[in-house]
Design an enzyme around this catalytic site. Structure first.
Site, PDB file in Angstrom:
ATOM      1  N   ASN A  18       9.448   5.796  14.545  1.00 20.72           N
ATOM      2  CA  ASN A  18       8.846   6.792  15.423  1.00 20.72           C
ATOM      3  C   ASN A  18       9.483   6.821  16.809  1.00 20.72           C
ATOM      4  O   ASN A  18       9.099   7.630  17.645  1.00 20.72           O
ATOM      5  CB  ASN A  18       7.343   6.539  15.558  1.00 20.72           C
ATOM      6  CG  ASN A  18       6.627   6.740  14.243  1.00 20.72           C
ATOM      7  OD1 ASN A  18       6.945   7.652  13.490  1.00 20.72           O
ATOM      8  ND2 ASN A  18       5.686   5.871  13.939  1.00 20.72           N
ATOM      9  N   CYS A  19      10.433   5.935  17.056  1.00 21.94           N
ATOM     10  CA  CYS A  19      11.066   5.791  18.372  1.00 21.94           C
ATOM     11  C   CYS A  19      12.469   6.402  18.331  1.00 21.94           C
ATOM     12  O   CYS A  19      13.299   6.001  17.514  1.00 21.94           O
ATOM     13  CB  CYS A  19      11.136   4.306  18.718  1.00 21.94           C
ATOM     14  SG  CYS A  19      12.140   3.923  20.164  1.00 21.94           S
TER      15      CYS A  19
END
Length: 141
Positions: A9-10
Protein backbone atom coordinates in the site's frame (compact mmCIF):
# COMPACT_ATOMS: atom_id res chain seq x y z
CA UNK A 1 19.32 -12.94 -2.87
CA UNK A 2 17.49 -9.68 -2.35
CA UNK A 3 14.93 -9.37 0.44
CA UNK A 4 12.46 -6.52 0.74
CA UNK A 5 10.31 -5.80 3.77
CA UNK A 6 7.38 -4.50 1.80
CA UNK A 7 4.03 -2.80 2.24
CA UNK A 8 2.13 -2.99 -1.06
CA UNK A 9 0.00 0.00 0.00
CA UNK A 10 3.08 2.26 0.15
CA UNK A 11 4.22 3.96 -3.07
CA UNK A 12 7.83 4.21 -1.87
CA UNK A 13 7.79 0.47 -1.23
CA UNK A 14 6.24 -0.24 -4.65
CA UNK A 15 8.84 2.00 -6.36
CA UNK A 16 11.67 0.25 -4.52
CA UNK A 17 10.30 -3.15 -5.56
CA UNK A 18 10.10 -1.90 -9.15
CA UNK A 19 13.77 -0.87 -9.09
CA UNK A 20 14.75 -4.29 -7.76
CA UNK A 21 12.75 -6.03 -10.47
CA UNK A 22 14.29 -3.73 -13.10
CA UNK A 23 17.54 -5.63 -12.53
CA UNK A 24 15.84 -8.90 -13.52
CA UNK A 25 15.92 -10.08 -9.90
CA UNK A 26 12.79 -11.38 -8.21
CA UNK A 27 13.30 -10.61 -4.53
CA UNK A 28 12.06 -12.41 -1.49
CA UNK A 29 9.10 -10.24 -0.48
CA UNK A 30 8.25 -10.10 3.20
CA UNK A 31 4.89 -8.41 3.69
CA UNK A 32 5.67 -7.52 7.28
CA UNK A 33 2.08 -6.44 7.99
CA UNK A 34 0.99 -10.04 7.31
CA UNK A 35 4.12 -11.62 8.82
CA UNK A 36 5.26 -9.28 11.61
CA UNK A 37 8.84 -9.37 12.81
CA UNK A 38 9.52 -10.34 16.39
CA UNK A 39 11.21 -7.95 18.78
CA UNK A 40 14.50 -9.86 18.34
CA UNK A 41 14.18 -9.84 14.54
CA UNK A 42 13.57 -6.09 14.64
CA UNK A 43 16.60 -5.59 16.88
CA UNK A 44 18.74 -7.61 14.44
CA UNK A 45 17.37 -5.63 11.50
CA UNK A 46 18.26 -2.33 13.19
CA UNK A 47 21.79 -3.66 13.75
CA UNK A 48 22.12 -4.75 10.13
CA UNK A 49 20.88 -1.37 8.92
CA UNK A 50 23.26 0.49 11.23
CA UNK A 51 20.51 2.88 12.33
CA UNK A 52 18.84 3.66 15.63
CA UNK A 53 15.68 1.90 16.73
CA UNK A 54 13.93 5.27 16.55
CA UNK A 55 14.94 5.58 12.87
CA UNK A 56 13.03 2.37 12.13
CA UNK A 57 9.91 3.73 13.87
CA UNK A 58 7.27 5.20 11.58
CA UNK A 59 6.50 8.02 13.99
CA UNK A 60 3.84 9.65 11.82
CA UNK A 61 1.43 6.76 12.36
CA UNK A 62 -1.37 7.86 14.69
CA UNK A 63 -0.79 4.89 16.99
CA UNK A 64 2.81 6.01 17.60
CA UNK A 65 1.53 9.12 19.34
CA UNK A 66 -1.23 7.24 21.13
CA UNK A 67 1.34 4.84 22.60
CA UNK A 68 3.67 7.66 23.63
CA UNK A 69 6.39 6.52 21.23
CA UNK A 70 7.01 9.99 19.85
CA UNK A 71 8.23 11.05 23.28
CA UNK A 72 12.05 11.18 23.07
CA UNK A 73 12.24 9.41 26.44
CA UNK A 74 10.56 6.26 25.07
CA UNK A 75 13.14 3.47 25.36
CA UNK A 76 14.43 1.35 22.52
CA UNK A 77 12.82 -1.67 24.19
CA UNK A 78 9.44 0.10 24.24
CA UNK A 79 9.82 0.99 20.55
CA UNK A 80 10.78 -2.56 19.59
CA UNK A 81 7.89 -4.03 21.59
CA UNK A 82 5.45 -1.63 19.94
CA UNK A 83 6.74 -2.36 16.42
CA UNK A 84 6.46 -6.10 17.07
CA UNK A 85 2.90 -5.69 18.35
CA UNK A 86 1.88 -3.10 15.71
CA UNK A 87 3.90 -3.76 12.53
CA UNK A 88 2.45 -0.66 10.84
CA UNK A 89 4.93 1.22 13.05
CA UNK A 90 7.91 -0.19 11.13
CA UNK A 91 9.31 2.24 8.60
CA UNK A 92 9.52 0.83 5.11
CA UNK A 93 10.72 -0.40 2.77
CA UNK A 94 13.82 -2.15 4.05
CA UNK A 95 16.01 -3.99 1.54
CA UNK A 96 18.79 -6.46 2.26
CA UNK A 97 21.27 -7.65 -0.37
CA UNK A 98 24.73 -9.15 -0.41
CA UNK A 99 26.10 -5.58 -0.56
CA UNK A 100 24.26 -4.28 2.47
CA UNK A 101 20.98 -3.17 3.97
CA UNK A 102 19.05 0.08 3.54
CA UNK A 103 15.93 1.75 4.77
CA UNK A 104 14.74 3.09 1.42
CA UNK A 105 12.79 6.04 2.74
CA UNK A 106 12.19 8.74 1.85
CA UNK A 107 13.82 8.02 -1.53
CA UNK A 108 13.29 4.61 -3.11
CA UNK A 109 16.33 5.11 -5.33
CA UNK A 110 18.75 4.60 -2.43
CA UNK A 111 18.19 0.90 -3.13
CA UNK A 112 20.42 1.37 -6.19
CA UNK A 113 23.39 1.71 -3.83
CA UNK A 114 23.07 -1.90 -2.65
CA UNK A 115 21.76 -3.77 -5.69
CA UNK A 116 24.31 -6.18 -7.09
CA UNK A 117 22.86 -6.38 -10.60
CA UNK A 118 22.64 -3.37 -12.93
CA UNK A 119 19.41 -1.78 -14.06
CA UNK A 120 18.22 -3.23 -17.38
CA UNK A 121 16.52 -0.13 -18.73
CA UNK A 122 14.60 3.00 -17.94
CA UNK A 123 12.60 3.30 -14.72
CA UNK A 124 10.29 6.04 -13.49
CA UNK A 125 8.54 6.26 -10.14
CA UNK A 126 4.77 6.11 -9.98
CA UNK A 127 4.68 9.92 -9.95
CA UNK A 128 6.59 10.00 -13.25
CA UNK A 129 9.97 11.01 -11.80
CA UNK A 130 12.72 9.38 -13.87
CA UNK A 131 15.18 7.47 -11.71
CA UNK A 132 17.02 5.37 -14.30
CA UNK A 133 17.58 6.28 -17.95
CA UNK A 134 17.17 4.04 -21.02
CA UNK A 135 20.80 2.89 -20.63
CA UNK A 136 20.20 1.68 -17.08
CA UNK A 137 22.10 4.61 -15.57
CA UNK A 138 20.91 6.53 -12.53
CA UNK A 139 19.43 9.91 -13.42
CA UNK A 140 21.06 12.69 -11.37
CA UNK A 141 18.70 14.66 -9.13
Amino acid sequence: TVTIYHNPNCSTSRNTLGLIRNTGEEPVIVEYLKTPLTKNELRALVGRLGISVRDLLRAKEKIAGELGLTDPSASDEALLEAMAAHPILMNRPVVITGKGAKLCRPDSEVVLDILEKPQRGAFAKEDGTRVVDEHGQRVPK
